[in-house]
Design a protein around this motif. Sequence first.
Motif: not given
Length: 417
Positions: A56-58, A100-103, A106-108, A130-131
């Motif tokens: 998560x980067x956001x 890469x950002x996944x915020x 999990x889907x991202x 979860x991610x």
Amino acid sequence: MNMRMRTKGVVGIVAMTSVLALTLAGCSRGGGGGDETSAPSPGITDTTITLGITTPLSGATAGPGTCTVAGIEAYFGAVNAAGGVTFGDGKTRTVEITALDDAYDPQKAKANYDQLKDEVFLMTAGLGTPTNRAFREAAIADGVPQVLIMTGDPLFSDQAESPYQLGFVPIYQNEGSAFGDLLAASGEDHKVAILYQNDDYGKGYVEGFTDAVADASNVEIVKELSYEATDTTVDAQITELAATGADVIFNAMSITPLVISAMQKAQELDWLPSWFQPSNTSSPGAILEPAGAAVFPGVYTVSFAKAAASPAYADDPEMQTFLSDLAEYADYPDTPAFPHCAWSYMVGATLEQVFEKMTTPTRDEFMTQLRTISDFVAPLMLEGTSVNTTEDGLPAVSELVVQKYNGNGYSDAMSFG
């Protein structure tokens, strides 16, 4: 003396024949490990190796997520500036990182993995249970290492279930049991209220804690409540828990704003219990100070890393090097408020140890050598802790120190109170 805990037999030892079968099976997976000719796996050349990160980067967990990238960028930035890593095959390679950002979605995270899997040699350092779970099965099918990641989920350290995975931080049950043991050993009667995140993260902490106090006649759990990671407030839960009059709250939460608001709500209700905080939401500067945590009789956490914000390490040579590397190579000039910067810096140091052992440029060779690191004291580790990847069922780090917040940092907690 420090109170240190180490997990014992969380998952049964896997027979060596089973491990061998899983390793051999990985060689035939699409896009995965090396073959009999030791052809290079994706993401590695004679001069470079590329690491992938989804984190998560956001969003609400951007603070610790950004740290998971900054720490490893700082470590390998310094290594690259010094010429790179000399691998076991005699070739010197620089380390490139694609994040890469996944915020914390999990889907991202799965989409990020799909984008990276054929471009990077391995996935590492990403934050979140979860991610990371979102693409675990795909990584196994593809033979892509997903290692030294920031989750205490024991599934990632079970070689039978997760042959291409390995966690970095202590498992959640280990942290929970350390708190339970400390409370049980106090010799005083305590009523405990529990608030936990309704997923494997929160449930793992609660499992470790409740197991540790199961036979403690002086500890009574008076109420357990949960919240969802997507919730915007836990005021109702804190209000209900405060009504119990518990003198201790076991707070298994991972969302920074919610931790702060939980402490603030408790003060608003004039409920001042002692708090047990997970290591990843225990930052003095980013969480405890804004939350006014100094008014509570005690805030406890566990750690295996020196805290950048602690005055105790202001003159520590390792800390000075770490902060300099962060500023120069990761464009991170501030003193980190979260421990994840230090953790991922340690991940970089551990990966370098593995790279130096690799005699062929394949993912399977990497996994083989990853399992050989023993008693490695990475930079910034607290005394008595080390990296050990040789025990099935355990993450890279299992030893930890229980600490108590002292208003501007943490000191070792020899006892509760």
